[in-house]
Design a protein around this motif. Structure first.
Motif, PDB file in Angstrom:
ATOM      1  N   ALA A  76       0.833  -1.207   0.000  1.00  0.00           N
ATOM      2  CA  ALA A  76       0.000   0.000   0.000  1.00  0.00           C
ATOM      3  C   ALA A  76       0.867   1.257   0.000  1.00  0.00           C
ATOM      4  O   ALA A  76       0.547   2.252  -0.658  1.00  0.00           O
ATOM      5  N   TRP A  77       1.977   1.216   0.722  1.00  0.00           N
ATOM      6  CA  TRP A  77       2.880   2.371   0.734  1.00  0.00           C
ATOM      7  C   TRP A  77       3.497   2.601  -0.644  1.00  0.00           C
ATOM      8  O   TRP A  77       3.603   3.740  -1.104  1.00  0.00           O
ATOM      9  N   ARG A  78       3.901   1.522  -1.314  1.00  0.00           N
ATOM     10  CA  ARG A  78       4.483   1.667  -2.658  1.00  0.00           C
ATOM     11  C   ARG A  78       3.482   2.320  -3.608  1.00  0.00           C
ATOM     12  O   ARG A  78       3.839   3.161  -4.432  1.00  0.00           O
ATOM     13  N   VAL A  79       2.213   1.930  -3.492  1.00  0.00           N
ATOM     14  CA  VAL A  79       1.185   2.525  -4.338  1.00  0.00           C
ATOM     15  C   VAL A  79       1.030   4.010  -4.020  1.00  0.00           C
ATOM     16  O   VAL A  79       0.888   4.845  -4.907  1.00  0.00           O
ATOM     17  N   ALA A  80       1.093   4.356  -2.723  1.00  0.00           N
ATOM     18  CA  ALA A  80       0.985   5.764  -2.326  1.00  0.00           C
ATOM     19  C   ALA A  80       2.108   6.595  -2.939  1.00  0.00           C
ATOM     20  O   ALA A  80       1.883   7.721  -3.410  1.00  0.00           O
ATOM     21  N   VAL A  81       3.306   6.046  -2.977  1.00  0.00           N
ATOM     22  CA  VAL A  81       4.450   6.763  -3.554  1.00  0.00           C
ATOM     23  C   VAL A  81       4.317   6.838  -5.076  1.00  0.00           C
ATOM     24  O   VAL A  81       4.516   7.902  -5.682  1.00  0.00           O
ATOM     25  N   ASP A  82       3.960   5.697  -5.698  1.00  0.00           N
ATOM     26  CA  ASP A  82       3.898   5.644  -7.159  1.00  0.00           C
ATOM     27  C   ASP A  82       2.792   6.512  -7.735  1.00  0.00           C
ATOM     28  O   ASP A  82       2.880   6.958  -8.896  1.00  0.00           O
ATOM     29  N   THR A  83       1.750   6.758  -6.966  1.00  0.00           N
ATOM     30  CA  THR A  83       0.630   7.558  -7.469  1.00  0.00           C
ATOM     31  C   THR A  83       0.734   9.028  -7.102  1.00  0.00           C
ATOM     32  O   THR A  83      -0.137   9.822  -7.469  1.00  0.00           O
ATOM     33  N   GLY A  84       1.765   9.415  -6.375  1.00  0.00           N
ATOM     34  CA  GLY A  84       1.916  10.814  -5.998  1.00  0.00           C
ATOM     35  C   GLY A  84       1.116  11.210  -4.773  1.00  0.00           C
ATOM     36  O   GLY A  84       0.998  12.403  -4.471  1.00  0.00           O
ATOM     37  N   LEU A  85       0.580  10.234  -4.042  1.00  0.00           N
ATOM     38  CA  LEU A  85      -0.106  10.552  -2.788  1.00  0.00           C
ATOM     39  C   LEU A  85       0.903  10.885  -1.692  1.00  0.00           C
ATOM     40  O   LEU A  85       0.584  11.589  -0.733  1.00  0.00           O
ATOM     41  N   VAL A  86       2.118  10.361  -1.848  1.00  0.00           N
ATOM     42  CA  VAL A  86       3.229  10.639  -0.929  1.00  0.00           C
ATOM     43  C   VAL A  86       4.420  11.072  -1.765  1.00  0.00           C
ATOM     44  O   VAL A  86       4.654  10.546  -2.860  1.00  0.00           O
ATOM     45  N   GLU A  87       5.174  12.027  -1.255  1.00  0.00           N
ATOM     46  CA  GLU A  87       6.360  12.521  -1.966  1.00  0.00           C
ATOM     47  C   GLU A  87       7.582  12.387  -1.061  1.00  0.00           C
ATOM     48  O   GLU A  87       7.536  12.755   0.126  1.00  0.00           O
ATOM     49  N   VAL A  88       8.647  11.820  -1.602  1.00  0.00           N
ATOM     50  CA  VAL A  88       9.910  11.734  -0.853  1.00  0.00           C
ATOM     51  C   VAL A  88      10.573  13.111  -0.941  1.00  0.00           C
ATOM     52  O   VAL A  88      10.946  13.576  -2.017  1.00  0.00           O
ATOM     53  N   THR A  89      10.717  13.765   0.215  1.00  0.00           N
ATOM     54  CA  THR A  89      11.218  15.148   0.240  1.00  0.00           C
ATOM     55  C   THR A  89      12.739  15.226   0.344  1.00  0.00           C
ATOM     56  O   THR A  89      13.342  16.199  -0.087  1.00  0.00           O
ATOM     57  N   ASP A  90      13.338  14.221   0.947  1.00  0.00           N
ATOM     58  CA  ASP A  90      14.798  14.223   1.113  1.00  0.00           C
ATOM     59  C   ASP A  90      15.272  12.790   0.993  1.00  0.00           C
ATOM     60  O   ASP A  90      15.085  11.977   1.912  1.00  0.00           O
TER      61      ASP A  90
END
Length: 475
Positions: A76-90
């Protein structure tokens, strides 16, 4: 499937309904909850995945338990990152923040929500073609790195195989004589990719390939169900047990459902159509023609099955005043081109949906050489009074026009063959008169009769008449 010819039209649910379905899918809803949970203290690894120490908390937030809880949370976390729901800031510090697309799930349009879901679908499809963890573990070398040369895995062919399976499932679902909303047996779907369509019985080698493909698809559909693409009944675990062991319960090998059953959801139909369009396929949807003219409606729906053509036409009519729509349809039905007979057939069917309100427009074309026959048939079916009888020439012209439309709509079908047989039986002098009919499709229709009629004598008469018609036309 060829990208040069359009697929049958799909009947999609409204976007608002599909967006609600997307938000309620287990995987996207979990990804959204994790995106809202993420904060300054959330840490990710170099690939953007949650670090192991945070997986238990993520699983607990999602209410996941059991041995697979951490794996489901990580997915579920990978999907959140891949869809732009989460952004890696650093990337160096491994910190994250809510992504720009997260607000779309609560404040965006249905189309915005479906765009996020489509991105999630692509991420899951990519995961579905990756070897499982056991295979990856076996391929590790002494240093702990994965030696891909040890894997029997070609990423491109794996992706192409899954795309092909999903394409066939889409085609089965949208074809009017297919299962529709019903499930498709997994063996049939696997065989559609392996056994040539003109082969009677599959070889033993093919049967083994089908069995292997079923096991791959069983794993893949289990992954695709949580994103809402399919509803899936997995292969019965008892069928995959040790053949040397006695099964706990008797196995009914004739029960095809035990070998897996899959169907596309309404959301899945939307998703696969979007992917097909992106890949360059013609993938129409019922409703595509509602804002176009009658000419586009009659031509565009000419290749549709009867149910889809009726639905498309009804939507088109719902947006127009009945009498004006009837006049526009009749004007668009004229013509001597190859597609004209089928346009006239679709026009007649459309006018039946308009009903009695179309009568003034239909009476206006009673003297039209191309529409007069259609008008008389339609008025008679309506039960209208004072319908002028057709001339013999008009009867023959309308017969040729109708047969040409049926040929274009159905090809060499059994129904058409029955129609041709009945026509030849009822009119003993049909061929003597038919070849003289000044219709552009006369020779083609007579040639079809010669090809399809089972009586050799009548078929020969039809071919002779076709030759005369062709000579008369100068070609």
């Amino acid at each position: 499937m060829s990208d040069s010819s359009p697929l049958p039209p799909v009947r999609l649910h409204p976007e608002a309904e599909l967006a609600r379905d997307a938000l309620s899918t287990p995987l996207l809803s979990r990804a959204a909850r994790l995106a809202r949970w993420a904060g300054p203290d959330t840490r990710v690894d170099a690939g953007g995945g949650l670090v192991d120490e945070q997986l238990p908390a993520a699983a607990e937030l999602l209410g996941l338990t059991g041995d697979a809880a951490a794996a489901h949370a990580a997915e579920a976390w990978r999907v959140a990152v891949d869809t732009g729901l989460v952004e890696v800031t650093d990337e160096e510090a491994g910190t994250v923040a809510a992504g720009e697309d997260l607000p779309l799930l609560t404040g965006g349009s249905p189309h915005d929500i479906l765009a996020v879901w489509l991105a999630a679908l692509e991420a899951v499809l990519a995961d579905a073609t990756v070897p499982d963890l056991d295979d990856l573990a076996e391929a590790m070398d002494e240093s702990g790195e994965i030696d891909f040369s040890r894997l029997d895995w070609d990423p491109e062919s794996e992706a192409a195989f899954l795309d092909g399976v999903l394409g066939n499932l889409y085609l089965l679902t949208v074809t009017e004589d297919g299962p529709g909303d019903g499930p498709v047996p997994l063996p049939a779907l696997a065989a559609s990719m392996i056994v040539p369509g003109d082969l009677g019985e599959p070889t033993n080698d093919m049967l083994e390939q089908i069995s292997d493909a079923m096991m791959r698809l069983d794993d893949q559909f289990r992954l695709l169900e949580p994103i809402g693409l399919v509803a899936y009944q997995p292969v019965d675990e008892a069928l995959m047990g040790d053949p040397e062991e006695e099964p706990a319960a008797p196995l009914d090998e004739t029960d095809v459902s035990r070998y897996g059953m899959v169907r596309l959801t309404p959301l899945g139909l939307y998703g696969l159509r979007a992917r097909l369009l992106e890949a360059g396929f013609g993938a129409p949807a019922v409703g595509d023609l509602v804002d176009k003219g009658a000419d586009a409606l009659l031509d565009g729906s000419s290749g549709y099955g009867p149910l889809a053509a009726r639905a498309e036409t009804q939507q088109w009519l719902d947006r127009r005043e009945p009498l004006a729509a009837a006049r526009e349809l009749l004007a668009a039905a004229r013509g001597s081109d190859e597609g004209a007979p089928l346009r006239r057939l679709r026009c007649q069917q459309a006018l039946s949906l308009v009903g009695a309100q179309a009568e003034p427009a239909v009476r206006d074309v009673l003297d039209d050489p191309e529409l007069g026959g259609l008008a008389r048939v339609w008025l008679s079916e309506l039960g209208a009074a004072d319908v002028p009888p057709p001339s013999a020439d008009l009867v023959y012209w309308l017969t040729i026009d109708t047969l040409a439309a049926q040929l274009a709509a159905e090809g060499n079908s059994e129904e058409l063959q029955t129609l041709l047989e009945g026509l030849a039986q009822q009119h003993s002098g049909f061929f003597a008169a038919a070849w003289r009919v000044g219709h552009p499709a006369t020779a083609d229709v007579l040639e079809a009769m010669g090809r399809l009629h089972p009586d050799k004598r009548i078929a020969k008469e039809a071919r002779k008449a076709a030759f005369k018609a062709r000579s008369q036309q100068g070609g």
